[in-house]
Scaffold this motif. Structure first.
Motif, mmCIF file in Angstrom:
data_model
loop_
_atom_site.group_PDB
_atom_site.id
_atom_site.type_symbol
_atom_site.label_atom_id
_atom_site.label_comp_id
_atom_site.label_asym_id
_atom_site.label_seq_id
_atom_site.Cartn_x
_atom_site.Cartn_y
_atom_site.Cartn_z
ATOM 1 N N ASP A 161 0.800 -1.225 0.000
ATOM 2 C CA ASP A 161 0.000 0.000 0.000
ATOM 3 C C ASP A 161 0.833 1.275 0.000
ATOM 4 O O ASP A 161 0.287 2.365 -0.152
ATOM 5 C CB ASP A 161 -0.932 0.017 1.225
ATOM 6 N N ARG A 162 2.148 1.175 0.190
ATOM 7 C CA ARG A 162 2.972 2.376 0.325
ATOM 8 C C ARG A 162 3.791 2.610 -0.936
ATOM 9 O O ARG A 162 4.553 1.734 -1.340
ATOM 10 C CB ARG A 162 3.909 2.238 1.526
ATOM 11 N N PRO A 163 3.653 3.780 -1.595
ATOM 12 C CA PRO A 163 4.482 4.048 -2.773
ATOM 13 C C PRO A 163 5.961 3.990 -2.422
ATOM 14 O O PRO A 163 6.395 4.482 -1.388
ATOM 15 C CB PRO A 163 4.063 5.464 -3.182
ATOM 16 N N LEU A 164 6.738 3.360 -3.307
ATOM 17 C CA LEU A 164 8.170 3.185 -3.084
ATOM 18 C C LEU A 164 9.020 4.109 -3.940
ATOM 19 O O LEU A 164 10.192 4.342 -3.635
ATOM 20 C CB LEU A 164 8.564 1.733 -3.392
ATOM 21 N N GLY A 165 8.460 4.611 -5.019
ATOM 22 C CA GLY A 165 9.195 5.473 -5.932
ATOM 23 C C GLY A 165 8.310 5.803 -7.111
ATOM 24 O O GLY A 165 7.098 5.579 -7.088
ATOM 25 N N GLY A 166 8.924 6.365 -8.154
ATOM 26 C CA GLY A 166 8.149 6.772 -9.311
ATOM 27 C C GLY A 166 8.814 6.387 -10.612
ATOM 28 O O GLY A 166 10.018 6.072 -10.650
ATOM 29 N N LEU A 167 8.051 6.398 -11.688
ATOM 30 C CA LEU A 167 8.558 6.099 -13.029
ATOM 31 C C LEU A 167 7.736 6.899 -14.025
ATOM 32 O O LEU A 167 6.510 6.949 -13.936
ATOM 33 C CB LEU A 167 8.468 4.601 -13.318
ATOM 34 N N GLY A 168 8.443 7.551 -14.956
ATOM 35 C CA GLY A 168 7.751 8.343 -15.952
ATOM 36 C C GLY A 168 8.634 8.595 -17.161
ATOM 37 O O GLY A 168 9.779 8.145 -17.219
ATOM 38 N N PRO A 169 8.114 9.341 -18.136
ATOM 39 C CA PRO A 169 8.887 9.609 -19.350
ATOM 40 C C PRO A 169 10.023 10.592 -19.103
ATOM 41 O O PRO A 169 9.963 11.425 -18.199
ATOM 42 C CB PRO A 169 7.846 10.198 -20.310
ATOM 43 N N VAL A 170 11.070 10.487 -19.905
ATOM 44 C CA VAL A 170 12.184 11.434 -19.849
ATOM 45 C C VAL A 170 11.664 12.829 -20.166
ATOM 46 O O VAL A 170 10.875 13.027 -21.090
ATOM 47 C CB VAL A 170 13.287 11.037 -20.853
ATOM 48 N N GLN A 171 12.112 13.816 -19.384
ATOM 49 C CA GLN A 171 11.694 15.196 -19.581
ATOM 50 C C GLN A 171 12.794 15.989 -20.290
ATOM 51 O O GLN A 171 13.988 15.757 -20.062
ATOM 52 C CB GLN A 171 11.382 15.846 -18.243
ATOM 53 N N PRO A 172 12.433 16.928 -21.165
ATOM 54 C CA PRO A 172 13.442 17.723 -21.871
ATOM 55 C C PRO A 172 14.412 18.408 -20.904
ATOM 56 O O PRO A 172 13.997 19.010 -19.915
ATOM 57 C CB PRO A 172 12.606 18.758 -22.634
ATOM 58 N N GLY A 173 15.683 18.273 -21.188
ATOM 59 C CA GLY A 173 16.699 18.926 -20.378
ATOM 60 C C GLY A 173 17.098 18.184 -19.127
ATOM 61 O O GLY A 173 17.996 18.622 -18.398
ATOM 62 N N LEU A 174 16.442 17.047 -18.858
ATOM 63 C CA LEU A 174 16.755 16.263 -17.670
ATOM 64 C C LEU A 174 17.280 14.891 -18.078
ATOM 65 O O LEU A 174 16.913 14.366 -19.134
ATOM 66 C CB LEU A 174 15.525 16.113 -16.776
ATOM 67 N N PRO A 175 18.127 14.275 -17.251
ATOM 68 C CA PRO A 175 18.728 12.999 -17.636
ATOM 69 C C PRO A 175 17.737 11.845 -17.585
ATOM 70 O O PRO A 175 16.701 11.918 -16.899
ATOM 71 C CB PRO A 175 19.841 12.810 -16.600
ATOM 72 N N LYS A 176 18.059 10.772 -18.294
ATOM 73 C CA LYS A 176 17.264 9.560 -18.239
ATOM 74 C C LYS A 176 17.860 8.618 -17.204
ATOM 75 O O LYS A 176 18.981 8.808 -16.741
ATOM 76 C CB LYS A 176 17.208 8.870 -19.613
ATOM 77 N N GLY A 177 17.081 7.616 -16.851
ATOM 78 C CA GLY A 177 17.554 6.608 -15.914
ATOM 79 C C GLY A 177 17.099 6.875 -14.489
ATOM 80 O O GLY A 177 16.266 7.748 -14.218
ATOM 81 N N TRP A 178 17.663 6.105 -13.569
ATOM 82 C CA TRP A 178 17.298 6.198 -12.164
ATOM 83 C C TRP A 178 17.934 7.425 -11.514
ATOM 84 O O TRP A 178 19.079 7.759 -11.797
ATOM 85 C CB TRP A 178 17.728 4.935 -11.425
ATOM 86 N N ALA A 179 17.172 8.065 -10.637
ATOM 87 C CA ALA A 179 17.641 9.277 -9.972
ATOM 88 C C ALA A 179 17.233 9.252 -8.510
ATOM 89 O O ALA A 179 16.258 8.597 -8.125
ATOM 90 C CB ALA A 179 17.063 10.516 -10.653
ATOM 91 N N VAL A 180 17.982 10.001 -7.688
ATOM 92 C CA VAL A 180 17.715 10.064 -6.252
ATOM 93 C C VAL A 180 17.295 11.478 -5.875
ATOM 94 O O VAL A 180 17.659 12.456 -6.533
ATOM 95 C CB VAL A 180 18.945 9.648 -5.431
ATOM 96 N N CYS A 181 16.507 11.563 -4.806
ATOM 97 C CA CYS A 181 16.066 12.852 -4.281
ATOM 98 C C CYS A 181 16.348 12.888 -2.788
ATOM 99 O O CYS A 181 15.966 11.969 -2.055
ATOM 100 C CB CYS A 181 14.574 13.054 -4.542
#
Length: 248
Positions: A181-201
């Motif tokens: 029931d608890r979200p673990l992370g996110g996944l979406g399309p590559v955004q212009p000007g931002l890198p692809k792949g896994w990222a940390v916050c």
């Protein structure tokens, strides 16, 4: 302060580390930026460091094993059975870059890539259970993957980790993933000007102050600070070209 001292459930992003071309400089940059202290660096573990926040492991840092690689962050997903997860990765069309490798009594590490080439790690914990401090300033608060083919990525990660994806309305195909029931992370399309792949916050007490500190220390801003329903958010790049996000 949220803490955890036991192994994370399988499928949960449980650890992050930074591969550096200049470990001393990266240690200084991230230590001052996120309030980290460091332990480790023993030659038997290749100079690998544990970054601590308030005494608890928050991330790892070490020299790049391949000098041709670019500096950057790696997200590790917990597994109870490295061999079985590796088999699932290959069965779903992914690749194994570093076969499961025991790190003494600490645990077993694997590096893999999804069919679109986005790298991630596996961690089967021993004495080292992964992140112990989280969801606080100076610690991991979120991780996400930016991919070129969202449907294919969802299919891959569901096959390997059993994720359920819940799309967020009006966010261009961005979805959270979870095993319960608890979200673990996110996944979406590559955004212009931002890198692809896994990222940390990382959580921070002030997004604006952190962005200013990144720029003052030789980094740059990839996505300016903005208010969202989840907090004030920005994407930045360290002086060596590695991207990460911060959230107040």
């Amino acid at each position: 302060m949220p803490t955890r001292t036991t192994p994370w459930p399988a499928g949960t992003p449980c650890w992050i580390d930074y591969g550096a071309t200049d470990v001393d400089a990266a240690r200084e940059f991230y230590g001052r930026l996120l309030g980290w202290t460091f332990t480790g660096g023993d030659p038997e573990y290749g100079g690998y460091l544990n970054a601590l926040r308030d005494g608890g492991p928050a991330a790892g840092m070490g020299p790049l094993t391949n000098p041709d690689d670019a500096p950057g962050w790696t997200v590790y997903v917990a597994t109870d059975d490295s061999a079985a997860t590796v088999e699932a990765i290959r069965g779903a069309g992914g690749a194994v870059v570093v076969e499961p490798m025991e790190i003494g009594p600490l645990g077993t590490m694997t590096i893999a890539a999804d069919p679109q080439g986005n790298a991630f790690g596996l961690w089967q914990s021993g004495e080292h259970t992964g992140v112990r401090v989280f969801n606080e300033p100076g610690s991991l608060v979120w991780e996400e993957a930016a991919v070129e083919d969202v449907a294919a990525a969802r299919a891959f990660y569901t096959a390997v980790f059993g994720y359920r994806f819940d799309e967020i309305p009006d966010m261009g195909g961005y979805a959270t993933f979870a095993t319960d029931d608890r979200p673990l992370g996110g996944l979406g399309p590559v955004q212009p000007g931002l890198p692809k792949g896994w990222a940390v916050c990382f959580g921070v007490s002030s997004t604006d102050d952190t962005v200013a500190a990144v720029e003052a220390r030789g980094g740059k801003v990839l996505h300016p600070a903005e208010d969202t329903e989840f907090g004030r958010f920005a994407v930045v790049e360290d002086p060596w070209g590695a991207a990460f996000s911060v959230m107040e």
